[in-house]
Scaffold this motif. Structure first.
Motif, PDB file in Angstrom:
ATOM      1  N   ARG A  77       0.847  -1.199   0.000  1.00 35.50           N
ATOM      2  CA  ARG A  77       0.000   0.000   0.000  1.00 35.50           C
ATOM      3  C   ARG A  77       0.876   1.240   0.000  1.00 35.50           C
ATOM      4  NH1 ARG A  77      -5.308  -1.225   3.544  1.00 35.50           N
ATOM      5  NH2 ARG A  77      -5.536  -3.369   2.873  1.00 35.50           N
ATOM      6  N   ALA A  78       0.350   2.302  -0.589  1.00 37.35           N
ATOM      7  CA  ALA A  78       1.088   3.563  -0.636  1.00 37.35           C
ATOM      8  C   ALA A  78       0.109   4.721  -0.533  1.00 37.35           C
ATOM      9  CB  ALA A  78       1.890   3.668  -1.928  1.00 37.35           C
ATOM     10  N   GLU A  79       0.597   5.859  -0.041  1.00 43.66           N
ATOM     11  CA  GLU A  79      -0.197   7.081   0.014  1.00 43.66           C
ATOM     12  C   GLU A  79       0.635   8.197  -0.597  1.00 43.66           C
ATOM     13  OE1 GLU A  79      -2.803   7.921   3.412  1.00 43.66           O
ATOM     14  OE2 GLU A  79      -1.829   9.876   3.481  1.00 43.66           O
ATOM     15  N   LEU A  80      -0.013   9.018  -1.391  1.00 44.04           N
ATOM     16  CA  LEU A  80       0.661  10.114  -2.077  1.00 44.04           C
ATOM     17  C   LEU A  80      -0.169  11.376  -1.913  1.00 44.04           C
ATOM     18  CD1 LEU A  80       2.917  11.003  -4.131  1.00 44.04           C
ATOM     19  CD2 LEU A  80       1.301  10.375  -5.927  1.00 44.04           C
ATOM     20  N   GLU A  81       0.488  12.475  -1.562  1.00 44.32           N
ATOM     21  CA  GLU A  81      -0.188  13.775  -1.451  1.00 44.32           C
ATOM     22  C   GLU A  81       0.088  14.554  -2.739  1.00 44.32           C
ATOM     23  OE1 GLU A  81      -2.048  16.941   1.074  1.00 44.32           O
ATOM     24  OE2 GLU A  81      -1.366  15.021   1.850  1.00 44.32           O
ATOM     25  N   VAL A  82      -0.961  15.068  -3.358  1.00 46.38           N
ATOM     26  CA  VAL A  82      -0.841  15.830  -4.597  1.00 46.38           C
ATOM     27  C   VAL A  82      -1.233  17.269  -4.307  1.00 46.38           C
ATOM     28  CG1 VAL A  82      -1.516  15.988  -7.016  1.00 46.38           C
ATOM     29  CG2 VAL A  82      -1.443  13.752  -5.896  1.00 46.38           C
ATOM     30  N   GLU A  83      -0.300  18.191  -4.523  1.00 44.01           N
ATOM     31  CA  GLU A  83      -0.514  19.614  -4.235  1.00 44.01           C
ATOM     32  C   GLU A  83      -1.318  20.286  -5.348  1.00 44.01           C
ATOM     33  OE1 GLU A  83       0.398  20.937  -1.348  1.00 44.01           O
ATOM     34  OE2 GLU A  83       1.318  19.054  -0.720  1.00 44.01           O
ATOM     35  N   SER A  84      -1.839  21.465  -5.051  1.00 45.64           N
ATOM     36  CA  SER A  84      -2.740  22.158  -5.983  1.00 45.64           C
ATOM     37  C   SER A  84      -2.066  22.502  -7.316  1.00 45.64           C
ATOM     38  CB  SER A  84      -3.315  23.411  -5.346  1.00 45.64           C
ATOM     39  OG  SER A  84      -2.294  24.312  -5.019  1.00 45.64           O
ATOM     40  N   TYR A  85      -0.772  22.861  -7.304  1.00 47.65           N
ATOM     41  CA  TYR A  85      -0.112  23.201  -8.572  1.00 47.65           C
ATOM     42  C   TYR A  85      -0.023  21.959  -9.469  1.00 47.65           C
ATOM     43  CZ  TYR A  85       4.297  21.070  -7.072  1.00 47.65           C
ATOM     44  OH  TYR A  85       5.256  20.193  -6.673  1.00 47.65           O
ATOM     45  N   GLN A  86       0.156  20.770  -8.866  1.00 50.64           N
ATOM     46  CA  GLN A  86       0.172  19.527  -9.634  1.00 50.64           C
ATOM     47  C   GLN A  86      -1.231  19.199 -10.138  1.00 50.64           C
ATOM     48  OE1 GLN A  86       1.909  17.443  -6.239  1.00 50.64           O
ATOM     49  NE2 GLN A  86       3.482  16.639  -7.625  1.00 50.64           N
ATOM     50  N   LEU A  87      -2.224  19.433  -9.301  1.00 52.23           N
ATOM     51  CA  LEU A  87      -3.614  19.179  -9.688  1.00 52.23           C
ATOM     52  C   LEU A  87      -4.007  20.012 -10.901  1.00 52.23           C
ATOM     53  CD1 LEU A  87      -5.350  19.096  -6.195  1.00 52.23           C
ATOM     54  CD2 LEU A  87      -5.065  17.171  -7.763  1.00 52.23           C
ATOM     55  N   ALA A  88      -3.627  21.282 -10.895  1.00 51.68           N
ATOM     56  CA  ALA A  88      -3.970  22.168 -12.009  1.00 51.68           C
ATOM     57  C   ALA A  88      -3.374  21.638 -13.312  1.00 51.68           C
ATOM     58  CB  ALA A  88      -3.478  23.583 -11.727  1.00 51.68           C
ATOM     59  N   ARG A  89      -2.105  21.229 -13.266  1.00 49.48           N
ATOM     60  CA  ARG A  89      -1.453  20.700 -14.465  1.00 49.48           C
ATOM     61  C   ARG A  89      -2.155  19.441 -14.956  1.00 49.48           C
ATOM     62  NH1 ARG A  89       1.914  16.827 -15.661  1.00 49.48           N
ATOM     63  NH2 ARG A  89       2.320  16.214 -13.509  1.00 49.48           N
ATOM     64  N   LEU A  90      -2.500  18.553 -14.016  1.00 55.02           N
ATOM     65  CA  LEU A  90      -3.180  17.307 -14.374  1.00 55.02           C
ATOM     66  C   LEU A  90      -4.563  17.561 -14.966  1.00 55.02           C
ATOM     67  CD1 LEU A  90      -2.262  15.169 -11.256  1.00 55.02           C
ATOM     68  CD2 LEU A  90      -1.425  14.829 -13.583  1.00 55.02           C
ATOM     69  N   MET A  91      -5.297  18.507 -14.381  1.00 59.22           N
ATOM     70  CA  MET A  91      -6.641  18.798 -14.862  1.00 59.22           C
ATOM     71  C   MET A  91      -6.622  19.396 -16.268  1.00 59.22           C
ATOM     72  SD  MET A  91      -8.440  20.206 -11.452  1.00 59.22           S
ATOM     73  CE  MET A  91      -9.342  19.091 -10.413  1.00 59.22           C
ATOM     74  N   VAL A  92      -5.662  20.285 -16.519  1.00 63.75           N
ATOM     75  CA  VAL A  92      -5.535  20.862 -17.867  1.00 63.75           C
ATOM     76  C   VAL A  92      -5.203  19.760 -18.868  1.00 63.75           C
ATOM     77  CG1 VAL A  92      -4.120  22.381 -19.312  1.00 63.75           C
ATOM     78  CG2 VAL A  92      -4.967  23.194 -17.108  1.00 63.75           C
ATOM     79  N   ALA A  93      -4.267  18.877 -18.523  1.00 68.65           N
ATOM     80  CA  ALA A  93      -3.892  17.785 -19.423  1.00 68.65           C
ATOM     81  C   ALA A  93      -5.078  16.839 -19.664  1.00 68.65           C
ATOM     82  CB  ALA A  93      -2.704  17.020 -18.839  1.00 68.65           C
ATOM     83  N   TYR A  94      -5.831  16.557 -18.620  1.00 66.48           N
ATOM     84  CA  TYR A  94      -6.989  15.673 -18.742  1.00 66.48           C
ATOM     85  C   TYR A  94      -8.060  16.312 -19.636  1.00 66.48           C
ATOM     86  CZ  TYR A  94     -10.646  12.393 -17.305  1.00 66.48           C
ATOM     87  OH  TYR A  94     -11.645  11.449 -17.283  1.00 66.48           O
ATOM     88  N   CYS A  95      -8.301  17.603 -19.459  1.00 70.27           N
ATOM     89  CA  CYS A  95      -9.276  18.303 -20.308  1.00 70.27           C
ATOM     90  C   CYS A  95      -8.839  18.271 -21.773  1.00 70.27           C
ATOM     91  CB  CYS A  95      -9.461  19.741 -19.833  1.00 70.27           C
ATOM     92  SG  CYS A  95     -10.421  19.883 -18.308  1.00 70.27           S
ATOM     93  N   ARG A  96      -7.541  18.453 -22.019  1.00 69.02           N
ATOM     94  CA  ARG A  96      -7.045  18.368 -23.401  1.00 69.02           C
ATOM     95  C   ARG A  96      -7.300  16.983 -23.980  1.00 69.02           C
ATOM     96  NH1 ARG A  96      -1.496  21.300 -22.230  1.00 69.02           N
ATOM     97  NH2 ARG A  96      -2.192  23.445 -22.469  1.00 69.02           N
ATOM     98  N   GLU A  97      -7.000  15.953 -23.170  1.00 69.85           N
ATOM     99  CA  GLU A  97      -7.193  14.571 -23.611  1.00 69.85           C
ATOM    100  C   GLU A  97      -8.655  14.296 -23.935  1.00 69.85           C
ATOM    101  OE1 GLU A  97      -7.111  10.537 -21.220  1.00 69.85           O
ATOM    102  OE2 GLU A  97      -5.068  11.289 -21.528  1.00 69.85           O
TER     103      GLU A  97
END
Length: 105
Positions: A56-76
């Motif tokens: 098992r693993a836990e990862l914290e994702v900060e808001s600046y990473q979230l923004a980048r991921l959301m933009v990439a996901y919207c493009r996809e």
């Protein structure tokens, strides 16, 4: 002057799809996500709990990473986002709201 404001709500299930389809440093998309916890901010963040091969693993994702991921996901997903728009993220229960504000004309 006209201002357009859009809100794109990422449900908890949709957030799982984001992390399985858009690369994030430190996270293997082949891992099975067992839980996503939206942590209210400001700024908001996300805790991902996952498992693979009995570990098992836990990862914290900060808001600046979230923004980048959301933009990439919207493009996809071919969701149009204006380049020059102001983009913000805030928690909305167990979902994330991605707000886009742009000035027209």
């Amino acid at each position: 002057m006209i201002t357009e404001i859009r809100h794109i709500i990422f449900s908890n299930d949709e957030l799982k799809l984001v992390f399985q389809s858009v690369p994030l440093e430190g996270f293997d998309p082949a891992r099975r996500i067992t839980r996503i916890q939206v942590v209210e901010g400001p700024p908001p963040s996300i805790r991902i709990q996952s498992e693979a091969g009995g570990g098992r693993a836990e990862l914290e994702v900060e808001s600046y990473q979230l923004a980048r991921l959301m933009v990439a996901y919207c493009r996809e997903k071919k969701i149009p986002l204006p380049k020059d728009a102001l983009k913000t993220i805030h928690a909305q229960g167990d979902a994330l709201c991605f707000s886009i504000m742009s000035t027209l004309g």
